[in-house]
Design a protein around this motif. Sequence first.
Motif, mmCIF file in Angstrom:
data_model
loop_
_atom_site.group_PDB
_atom_site.id
_atom_site.type_symbol
_atom_site.label_atom_id
_atom_site.label_comp_id
_atom_site.label_asym_id
_atom_site.label_seq_id
_atom_site.Cartn_x
_atom_site.Cartn_y
_atom_site.Cartn_z
ATOM 1 N N TRP A 70 -8.123 5.379 -1.932
ATOM 2 C CA TRP A 70 -8.367 6.488 -1.002
ATOM 3 C C TRP A 70 -8.643 7.777 -1.765
ATOM 4 O O TRP A 70 -9.637 8.455 -1.526
ATOM 5 N N ASP B 72 -8.214 -2.944 2.055
ATOM 6 C CA ASP B 72 -6.979 -3.581 1.640
ATOM 7 C C ASP B 72 -5.976 -2.529 1.191
ATOM 8 O O ASP B 72 -6.344 -1.410 0.864
ATOM 9 N N THR B 73 -4.717 -2.915 1.172
ATOM 10 C CA THR B 73 -3.669 -2.020 0.685
ATOM 11 C C THR B 73 -3.443 -2.199 -0.809
ATOM 12 O O THR B 73 -2.687 -1.443 -1.405
ATOM 13 N N ARG B 74 -4.110 -3.187 -1.390
ATOM 14 C CA ARG B 74 -3.983 -3.442 -2.827
ATOM 15 C C ARG B 74 -5.195 -2.871 -3.557
ATOM 16 O O ARG B 74 -6.270 -2.755 -2.984
ATOM 17 N N TYR C 142 -5.629 5.898 7.988
ATOM 18 C CA TYR C 142 -4.967 4.724 8.563
ATOM 19 C C TYR C 142 -5.952 3.574 8.740
ATOM 20 O O TYR C 142 -5.610 2.419 8.554
ATOM 21 N N GLY D 240 -8.866 3.549 7.000
ATOM 22 C CA GLY D 240 -9.524 3.382 5.714
ATOM 23 C C GLY D 240 -11.011 3.637 5.748
ATOM 24 O O GLY D 240 -11.770 2.972 5.052
ATOM 25 N N ALA E 275 2.143 -2.748 5.056
ATOM 26 C CA ALA E 275 2.222 -1.292 4.905
ATOM 27 C C ALA E 275 3.648 -0.836 5.200
ATOM 28 O O ALA E 275 4.293 -1.341 6.104
ATOM 29 N N LYS F 152 -3.520 -9.008 3.121
ATOM 30 C CA LYS F 152 -3.127 -7.615 3.038
ATOM 31 C C LYS F 152 -1.643 -7.532 2.751
ATOM 32 O O LYS F 152 -0.853 -8.267 3.308
ATOM 33 N N SER G 296 3.410 5.421 5.703
ATOM 34 C CA SER G 296 2.403 5.494 4.656
ATOM 35 C C SER G 296 1.022 5.320 5.273
ATOM 36 O O SER G 296 0.886 4.892 6.410
ATOM 37 N N GLY H 166 -2.582 3.488 5.726
ATOM 38 C CA GLY H 166 -2.809 2.069 5.917
ATOM 39 C C GLY H 166 -3.655 1.413 4.847
ATOM 40 O O GLY H 166 -4.019 0.264 4.994
ATOM 41 N N VAL H 167 -4.013 2.146 3.792
ATOM 42 C CA VAL H 167 -4.882 1.596 2.750
ATOM 43 C C VAL H 167 -4.290 1.902 1.382
ATOM 44 O O VAL H 167 -3.291 2.607 1.265
ATOM 45 N N ASN H 168 -4.939 1.401 0.332
ATOM 46 C CA ASN H 168 -4.482 1.673 -1.012
ATOM 47 C C ASN H 168 -4.674 3.154 -1.330
ATOM 48 O O ASN H 168 -5.781 3.688 -1.198
#
Length: 176
Positions: free
Chosen positions: A77, A122-124, A95, A97, A65, A62, A69, A71-73
């Motif tokens: 989202w 994931d945040t990507r 947060y 996701g 973050a 991951k 912001s 917590g996810v992409n």
Amino acid sequence: MERGTMAFERGSVMRGVAAGVLALSMLGMTACASNKPPKTFSTQSDEPGLNPFKRFGGGGSKAPATEGSIGVNGYLWRASLDTLAFMPLASADPYGGVIVTDWYVNPETPAERFKATVYILDTRLRADGLNVTVFKQSKDINGNWVDAPVADQTATDIENAILTRARQLRLSNIKG
């Protein structure tokens, strides 16, 4: 008589010690208090060195973050919300996701209803950073809702639609 006086003195000393300990512990607790917001810590660092989890595909899965912001992409989202906009929303946790829809009945087939849960992992912006689960119920002869099997392709089609929309959002953001 001496004996009674000694017990009284020992009791008062113990009360004094207990009061002192209580006062010091209260002072220590107030010293720990702070008006600062909590910090966000990462469990894995990108620093060079020994990381036993990187060998097995763990560590660095991951992106960190940024403070303030979600917590996810953001593209996944927004794309998930856009794709499932036709279904009533039961809950959405940006947060964690997780997006959960309420039951949706298609007017063309009133004997069926669907519910979806989207997990953004994931945040990507990655295809494996998304998981969709679809639930289906049908009415039986008594008019009660009964769980029914969902085609495996349904969840995959929704995932693909979300990923396509996320790519569109990202490209529109890059072009300005």
